[in-house]
Structures are given as structure tokens and as C-alpha cells.
Design a protein around this motif. Sequence first.
Motif, mmCIF file in Angstrom:
data_model
loop_
_atom_site.group_PDB
_atom_site.id
_atom_site.type_symbol
_atom_site.label_atom_id
_atom_site.label_comp_id
_atom_site.label_asym_id
_atom_site.label_seq_id
_atom_site.Cartn_x
_atom_site.Cartn_y
_atom_site.Cartn_z
ATOM 1 N N ALA A 1 -59.475 51.822 -24.268
ATOM 2 C CA ALA A 1 -59.986 50.451 -24.097
ATOM 3 C C ALA A 1 -60.214 49.791 -25.451
ATOM 4 C CB ALA A 1 -61.270 50.480 -23.281
ATOM 5 N N GLU A 2 -60.740 50.560 -26.395
ATOM 6 C CA GLU A 2 -61.011 50.038 -27.741
ATOM 7 C C GLU A 2 -59.686 49.696 -28.437
ATOM 8 O OE1 GLU A 2 -64.038 49.391 -28.756
ATOM 9 O OE2 GLU A 2 -63.222 48.564 -30.627
ATOM 10 N N THR A 3 -58.717 50.614 -28.297
ATOM 11 C CA THR A 3 -57.435 50.463 -28.991
ATOM 12 C C THR A 3 -56.654 49.230 -28.548
ATOM 13 O OG1 THR A 3 -57.348 52.877 -28.929
ATOM 14 C CG2 THR A 3 -55.373 51.762 -29.679
ATOM 15 N N VAL A 4 -56.700 48.936 -27.249
ATOM 16 C CA VAL A 4 -55.848 47.858 -26.727
ATOM 17 C C VAL A 4 -56.619 46.545 -26.536
ATOM 18 C CG1 VAL A 4 -54.347 49.519 -25.578
ATOM 19 C CG2 VAL A 4 -56.209 48.453 -24.289
ATOM 20 N N LYS A 5 -57.824 46.491 -27.131
ATOM 21 C CA LYS A 5 -58.704 45.343 -26.909
ATOM 22 C C LYS A 5 -57.989 44.012 -27.176
ATOM 23 C CE LYS A 5 -63.621 44.907 -27.104
ATOM 24 N NZ LYS A 5 -64.840 45.541 -27.583
ATOM 25 N N SER A 6 -57.171 43.967 -28.216
ATOM 26 C CA SER A 6 -56.560 42.697 -28.626
ATOM 27 C C SER A 6 -55.509 42.194 -27.626
ATOM 28 C CB SER A 6 -55.921 42.866 -30.001
ATOM 29 O OG SER A 6 -54.904 43.838 -29.919
ATOM 30 N N PHE A 7 -55.094 43.053 -26.700
ATOM 31 C CA PHE A 7 -54.038 42.630 -25.769
ATOM 32 C C PHE A 7 -54.571 41.893 -24.542
ATOM 33 C CE2 PHE A 7 -51.926 45.884 -28.209
ATOM 34 C CZ PHE A 7 -50.682 45.332 -28.422
ATOM 35 N N GLY A 8 -55.888 41.862 -24.376
ATOM 36 C CA GLY A 8 -56.453 41.069 -23.289
ATOM 37 C C GLY A 8 -56.289 41.670 -21.914
ATOM 38 N N LEU A 9 -56.381 43.005 -21.816
ATOM 39 C CA LEU A 9 -56.330 43.614 -20.476
ATOM 40 C C LEU A 9 -57.677 43.503 -19.772
ATOM 41 C CD1 LEU A 9 -54.287 46.934 -21.016
ATOM 42 C CD2 LEU A 9 -53.478 44.604 -20.718
ATOM 43 N N ASP A 10 -58.719 43.127 -20.517
ATOM 44 C CA ASP A 10 -60.072 42.966 -19.946
ATOM 45 C C ASP A 10 -60.547 44.208 -19.205
ATOM 46 O OD1 ASP A 10 -60.089 40.338 -20.916
ATOM 47 O OD2 ASP A 10 -59.043 39.617 -19.115
ATOM 48 N N LEU A 11 -60.385 45.363 -19.842
ATOM 49 C CA LEU A 11 -60.776 46.613 -19.188
ATOM 50 C C LEU A 11 -62.292 46.688 -19.030
ATOM 51 C CD1 LEU A 11 -58.373 49.127 -20.994
ATOM 52 C CD2 LEU A 11 -58.072 47.938 -18.813
ATOM 53 N N GLU A 12 -62.724 47.190 -17.878
ATOM 54 C CA GLU A 12 -64.151 47.390 -17.620
ATOM 55 C C GLU A 12 -64.416 48.889 -17.508
ATOM 56 O OE1 GLU A 12 -65.010 45.281 -14.004
ATOM 57 O OE2 GLU A 12 -64.142 43.405 -14.766
ATOM 58 N N LEU A 13 -65.344 49.393 -18.339
ATOM 59 C CA LEU A 13 -65.638 50.832 -18.325
ATOM 60 C C LEU A 13 -66.887 51.114 -17.499
ATOM 61 C CD1 LEU A 13 -64.874 51.468 -22.080
ATOM 62 C CD2 LEU A 13 -63.653 52.508 -20.149
ATOM 63 N N TYR A 14 -66.825 52.187 -16.732
ATOM 64 C CA TYR A 14 -67.967 52.591 -15.907
ATOM 65 C C TYR A 14 -68.246 54.075 -16.138
ATOM 66 C CZ TYR A 14 -66.840 48.344 -13.290
ATOM 67 O OH TYR A 14 -66.580 47.046 -12.941
ATOM 68 N N THR A 15 -69.531 54.410 -16.272
ATOM 69 C CA THR A 15 -69.877 55.835 -16.269
ATOM 70 C C THR A 15 -69.717 56.342 -14.841
ATOM 71 O OG1 THR A 15 -72.169 55.385 -15.737
ATOM 72 C CG2 THR A 15 -71.596 55.485 -18.089
ATOM 73 N N GLY A 16 -69.822 57.667 -14.662
ATOM 74 C CA GLY A 16 -69.629 58.245 -13.336
ATOM 75 C C GLY A 16 -70.539 57.607 -12.295
ATOM 76 N N ALA A 17 -71.835 57.507 -12.609
ATOM 77 C CA ALA A 17 -72.797 56.961 -11.644
ATOM 78 C C ALA A 17 -72.496 55.495 -11.366
ATOM 79 C CB ALA A 17 -74.218 57.128 -12.176
ATOM 80 N N MET A 18 -72.174 54.755 -12.447
ATOM 81 C CA MET A 18 -71.858 53.330 -12.273
ATOM 82 C C MET A 18 -70.612 53.151 -11.402
ATOM 83 S SD MET A 18 -72.458 52.109 -16.196
ATOM 84 C CE MET A 18 -71.448 50.642 -16.115
ATOM 85 N N ALA A 19 -69.626 54.018 -11.639
ATOM 86 C CA ALA A 19 -68.378 53.913 -10.880
ATOM 87 C C ALA A 19 -68.644 54.125 -9.396
ATOM 88 C CB ALA A 19 -67.358 54.918 -11.394
ATOM 89 N N LYS A 20 -69.474 55.120 -9.091
ATOM 90 C CA LYS A 20 -69.752 55.395 -7.673
ATOM 91 C C LYS A 20 -70.592 54.294 -7.042
ATOM 92 C CE LYS A 20 -68.966 60.312 -7.582
ATOM 93 N NZ LYS A 20 -69.513 61.668 -7.466
ATOM 94 N N ALA A 21 -71.432 53.621 -7.869
ATOM 95 C CA ALA A 21 -72.221 52.498 -7.343
ATOM 96 C C ALA A 21 -71.296 51.304 -7.080
ATOM 97 C CB ALA A 21 -73.331 52.129 -8.319
ATOM 98 N N ARG A 22 -70.368 51.070 -8.009
ATOM 99 C CA ARG A 22 -69.469 49.920 -7.871
ATOM 100 C C ARG A 22 -68.396 50.162 -6.796
ATOM 101 N NH1 ARG A 22 -65.909 46.156 -10.804
ATOM 102 N NH2 ARG A 22 -65.093 45.081 -8.984
ATOM 103 N N PHE A 23 -67.945 51.427 -6.679
ATOM 104 C CA PHE A 23 -66.891 51.777 -5.709
ATOM 105 C C PHE A 23 -67.431 52.840 -4.754
ATOM 106 C CE2 PHE A 23 -64.913 50.769 -9.836
ATOM 107 C CZ PHE A 23 -64.278 49.598 -9.496
ATOM 108 N N PRO A 24 -68.212 52.416 -3.772
ATOM 109 C CA PRO A 24 -68.961 53.388 -2.955
ATOM 110 C C PRO A 24 -68.081 54.300 -2.096
ATOM 111 C CG PRO A 24 -69.292 51.120 -2.163
ATOM 112 C CD PRO A 24 -68.532 51.025 -3.433
ATOM 113 N N TRP A 25 -66.784 53.982 -1.986
ATOM 114 C CA TRP A 25 -65.882 54.835 -1.206
ATOM 115 C C TRP A 25 -65.449 56.054 -2.001
ATOM 116 C CZ3 TRP A 25 -61.940 54.414 -4.577
ATOM 117 C CH2 TRP A 25 -61.827 53.195 -5.269
ATOM 118 N N LEU A 26 -65.869 56.107 -3.267
ATOM 119 C CA LEU A 26 -65.401 57.160 -4.174
ATOM 120 C C LEU A 26 -66.328 58.371 -4.097
ATOM 121 C CD1 LEU A 26 -63.027 57.126 -6.105
ATOM 122 C CD2 LEU A 26 -64.548 56.175 -7.839
#
Lengths: 388, 456
Positions: free
Chosen positions: A107-132
Motif C-alpha cells: 500500500a505504501e509503495t503504490v500510494k502515488s498510483f491512486g488505488l486508494d487502498l484501505e488497510l484493516y487489522t484482523g479485528a477491523m476486517a471482521k467488523a467491517r466484513f462480518p461474513w468473514l
Amino acid sequence: MTRRFSADVAIIGGGLVGSSAALALRLAGLSVILMDKGFCGAQASGVNYGGVRRQGRPMGQLPLSQRAHQIWPQLNALIGIDGEYQRSGHLKLARTPEDFAKLEHYAETVKSFGLDLELYTGAMAKARFPWLSGNIAGASLCPDDGQANPRLVSPAFAKAARDAGAIVLEHTAVHAAVHTNDGFALQAGADCEITCRFLINSAGAWANKIAAGFDEPAPLSRIYPSMVVTEPLAPRLPVSLGEEGGGFYCRQVTRGNYIMGGGRGYALADPDFSRPSTTAALSVMKRATTLFPHLAGAHVIRFWSGTEGQLPDNNPVIGPSGTTPGLFHAFGFCGAGFQVAPAVGAILCDLVTSGETATPIDAFSIERFRNMSSQHNEKKGTHNEMVE
Amino acid sequence: MNETASVVVVGAGPAGICAAKALVAAGLRPVVIDEGLRAGGQIYRRPLVDDGRSATDLYGSEAAKATRLHREFDALLPSIDYRPQTLVWNIADNQLHLTANGVHQRIGFQNLILTTGATDRVLPFPGWTLPGVYTLGAAQTALKAQGCTIGKRVVFLGSGPLLYLVAWQYVKAGGDVAAVLDTAPFAAKLNLLSAIRFDPRLVLTGMSYAARLVRRGVKLHYNVRPTGVDGSQHVEGLNFKSGAKTHSIACDAVAYGFALRAETQLADLAGCPFRFDDRDRTWLPATDDAGRTSCKGIYLAGDGSGIAGADAAEISGELAALAVIQDSGMAADPRRMSVLAGARRRKAKLRDILEKAFPFPQNWFDQIPGATTLCRCEEITVSSVIDTVHGNDLRELNRLKALSRAGMGRCQGRMCSAAMAEILASTQKLKLPEIGRLRAQAPIKPLPLSLHEAGS
């Protein structure tokens, strides 16, 4: 009776690259003959996973990938169908903290390309994507990446090229292609002789024979993805899913089926045909039940495979021939060609019409293999991550 | 470690039972894998638990054969490795992939006899997906295995020997048969007269079903084309044309089918070459008289190698086993093999005549409205398939599947591919062999996603 054709451009290989090039060239006013040894869009272009993904690509591919990103929303105007394209987001999972560190680094490396990546820790990911469920150390979401139906998109490009006036010759394998004073002369199918000013080699896993015929063989090998699809199920998985390090990828299509892949299939006695590996399929199924407990009780209805071209550095060949003026190559997409292919078609059109393109493609020159020995030809592709 | 068997028989219908019997007689111990709970196959299917019905109740004129085969198979049990309720869902590298109770297993083989049988051949008509519409085979299974009928008042529709047989079985079991609707003209039945010399018992028994049905007051109609099913949630009646006349019959169930189609996916996955068979209107694995394919160690018998009926399946099952024995360098009685091969050829001739008496309904799609569902798994209509054919000038069946999604669902085309082929060929004015055949993909039937390896 010999059938004679003449055109500005002849294209060998009616996959998504060749078909989108044919369409772009027709729209630019050139006459085009598109040939395929079978049906257009029936090989890797038509049977792949259907990921329309920028995330995870090496930096060198991102300008190309960004150009394709602009084309995908225009499918309706270009080919008359949306091809089930949707910007569903592409979520890449990390099973371990080390893998999550790789996602953070990417995510850091490709920042200038505008992919707008969103990083989530494990707990955050499961909160955001409850089917996971299961072991997830973190995840990276590319919200504007997505998915489409290759089975529809690839043949539709060929049909659009035909409707735009390209001559499309299916079941017409090219046997011989030679450079002449004013272009190229080809023999194809049972009875076709073709002359053209420009020649495009977009023959996928079969492209090396053409390249070698012009004295520039590439170390192209074949890979066979191993795909599994479930019966249609209630909509639950909103994103296309991948994993750092490869091994598992999955999306749920509009119809409700979960399409999942990972591992490799194998070639049959006729190496143009392949089968998925049962071992790989069972491993994919096991991973799916771990990640998605809601799939307990679901059934899988089909496995399939296909034939894709692989190059040792996991980058394709795109660009002019190093030996023959007027010849252009575009092949060896290493299991990651679906998203970029429409842009590759546009680039090939740039190269034919103006001799240059604004998209940086130097890294994909066939000349990078000039001094490689032919022993690489048999080297198996091992990089699994790119197949989606 | 995976086990390897010297001979595996897939299927335990008449072909599989007779193959196993011949193998055991030669001193071999075959593995017999069957999807069913009890051996017998579709035709000699046994109730899940014995329910007091006699063999005559269950199998009518075929009771003696059914009883003999069941008894013979039961006697084989100590001498074979029998695996009931087990699905073979893939063949790769001389290995079978099996599932039983959600567990995945592999078994290697040196010799394989596939006796995979057949299912009903179905064609779409308006209303065919409404609850209450069954295949003839399913109607028969309900009666044999579960001792129940598919409805209180049933219409039987279609073409094929099963049409009259199952209708009669329903009448005999106390069911109310509203009508028997034959899609063929009555004149076609006259062909049966020339079949008498090949198998008088079978032909006369078969003809007697129609006579008995009439005697019980069941209306028979010929030259029928169904025009629709009444009811929104469940069958309430069937509308049809018989010649120029239109009719309507109240009923709560319809059983229909057009003869059978061979189950050939395992032979396809095993790599057997196929040939087009004019009589069955489909591609079948190519074999010699004894059931040998050109794949080393792979043999076929029974309806899975071409529809020929239960008696022929007994013959071809034994023949395939003798071929295995012979090819393994053991002694197989050549006279017995030639007697069986002769008998098999006579059954094939009989079959040719039966096909004339119970012909496939030509021009079926001339009168089927475009809105009719063709592929019920993926809910694809007839007109959508025809539009895809026209829109892309399609001439090949796999391509039609890819572009229309017909045949891509749970049944993987097992139920709809016959209709797909007929539509593609007739729309493009091509012959059936010119449009190819759907390639089989594993798994040949749906598998639980939670399938796991034995021991894991």
C-alpha cells in the motif's frame, strides 16, 4: 479454392487482447483480420476467474492497469453489454502478521498510483466484513477494483470487432507467417492466404511459436488454473477476495454462485486441453469453508481449468518485435491478463497507428529475453498469486 | 496410501450385477460401487426397507428376473467389496474419486467396468417445471422405493416403452390414471408386430399394458403435443392437442419422458472416444461387441453405453466381465462370449424396432412457446437460447452453453442438453452430430463443499 484476404492489420489470436485490439483498430479506421484457431475468447480470456483487479500488481503494470480501469466502465458503449462488470472492491486477506506487513508495504509503495487502498487489522476486517471468519491477520481493500464475467466479455469483444467491420476467422489456425517487402504473408486454416501491413501476435499460450518464427523466442510456459463453482446461493459476499501469497481467491457472481480458485490444474494428453486438479479443488473448498462458515451445506457443481501463458518474471510481453518491423507481440499474461487486456488492445492500436504509446511498456519488451537460453522454455511458472 | 483394485464395477443394476457375478466366477474379487442403498439399479430398485410388497407387486411381469438378480447379488456379497451409497464423481489417472457420507476417497483400478445406466430423456413444454410434473422414471421410483404415487390423479405423457409400463403399474397399485398421452401416432405401434420375432414375450407383454389400461377405462390419446399445465403453485390439469383437437384433463400430477438417455460422463472423464448414435440421437462412448473401449482397462456395459434395456444390460454386463478376464490373460469361454455377443446384437435389432414404435417427437420445438423454460437450473428460456444462437451464429453446443448459461447449473446439462442439442441443430438447420457434445466436467453430480479427505 484459396480464399485470399488483405488488410492493414492481421491479428493472430482472438482472446481478449486480440479482440480488443481488433475493435480499437477498426474504430481507428484500419482494416482488420482477426484469426483464432478455435472460438474467440474460449481459452484463458473466457474461462478465467473474472477478477478485474489492480491491487497486487507489480508497480510496472500499474500504468497499464490504470488505463484499463478507465475502459471497463465503458463496456456497454464499446461491446453492447456490461459483461456483469461491477466495481465491487477487491479485498486481499493476510493470514499471518508477516503477510499483513507485506500488504502494508505494498500500500505504501503504490500510494502515488491512486488505488486508494484501505488497510484493516484482523479485528477491523471482521467488523467491517462480518461474513468473514477464520485466521485473518489483516486485509487490504481496493474499493474500485471489481469483477466481470469473462465468459461473456471476451466473446463480446470479438463480436463487437466483427460488427465494426473486422473480418473474424474462427477455427482458422495460422500455419505460416513471413515478413515480405511490404508487410506480411500468412497461411491459415484449410485455404486462407492473408497479406497485411502489420501483424499482431496475441496467441496467448500458443504465441511462442509465432515469436520463434520471427527469431525471438520467449521463455513461455503454460499454467492451468484450478477453478471451482458452487450452486447459486443467497448474496452474501460483496467483494472479490484474494489472499496474500495466493492459494485462494473467491467471488460471488450476480447469479449467486461462488467462483473460487487456487492451485493448479494439469494438461491432458493433448496439451491444448486441461483439467482441474482434484487435490487443488479440495484444498480450495476447505479454505472456503474456513473463511465462510455460512457456506456449510452448500454444494459445488463444477470444476474447470484453462490454458494460460506464463513468463518467468511474471510480466507479459507487450510491444514491438525486436527483429521484424510491423510485428507486435502481446502475450504471456501469467494468469493476470483479464483486467489489463482491453488496455493492451488500445496500446496495440496506438503502436500500429502512431508507432508509440503514452502508456509505459518498456518493461514488457520481448527483447528482455533476447539473451536467455532456450532451456527456460520448459520452466514451470510457480508464482500462484497472479492467477485471479 | 490409496488402494488399487484389480477390477472396479461402477453401478449395481442388471449390468453391474451380472459383471460382478462373472468376475467372481473367474476367481476375482471386484469392488462394486453403487449410488443406491440396495443393489438392483433403477429397473429392479428395491424398497428402502422391505414393506411387505411382493416381487410381483413391485416388478409385475419382471418379478422373476428381479428376484433372481437380487438373490444372485446377495449371494455375491461375501466375494466382493461392495460399497453402496457411494458416488463416483471423477476419473483421473486411472483413479476413481468417490464420496460417501461426505468423505472423499480415491481408489485406483487396473480394470474398470462402467455400468452407469440412464436417466429419463426430457424435453421442455409449457409448465414442465411446475411442482407435480415428474419424469416417468421418478414416478416409477416413487412407487417402487417408497410405495407411494406422485399424485392422486396422474396423467402419463411422452414416448417410450416406460410410458405404458409405469401407467399400468400405477393402475395396478390402485392409482387413478387420468390418461395416457402418447406423442407418437398410433400407426407407429404397428412396428411392434415386426419386433415379435426378436422377443415375443417382451413385445406381447408390452402391448398388453395398453390393452389392460383401456380395459380399466384409461383414455389413450395419440399424436399428442402438450400445450400447457394448469395451476400456479402445483399441477391442476394438463392441456394438450391430439391431432387438430384440443383437450384439457384435470389432474394433480404429470409423469412424462421420451425414452432414456445414457449417463456417459464418467466414460467421458476417463477419456473414452465417443461416436454419434443415430438411434439414441446422442453421442455415446465407442466400444467393441464386448464393451471394450479404446482406453486400456476401461469397459462399458448396460444402458450407459447406449439404451438397450435391462435384458441387454445383463448380457453386456457379463460380456464386459468376460472381456476383462480375457484381457487379463485368464481363461474366458470364447463360445460363451460369442453366444452373448449374438444375443446382444439381437437385442440391438429389437431396440431399433422399438425406437420406431416409440419414436422421438420430431419437430417438438415447432409448437413450444419461447417463454418456456429450457434449462431449469439456470432458468433459461427457449427463446433466450434461440436468440443467443441467432445473435452469435452459433453452431457448437459447448459454445451455446458458454454464451447462454443453459446447462451450467446443478445438473450440468444432464437434463437439458438433449433439448439444447435439438434446438441448436433445428435452429441452424444442422444435423445433430455436427454440433458436437457437451464436455463432461467433474464433479459429475453436486458435491458438498465440506467434503473432506478420509482421515482428515
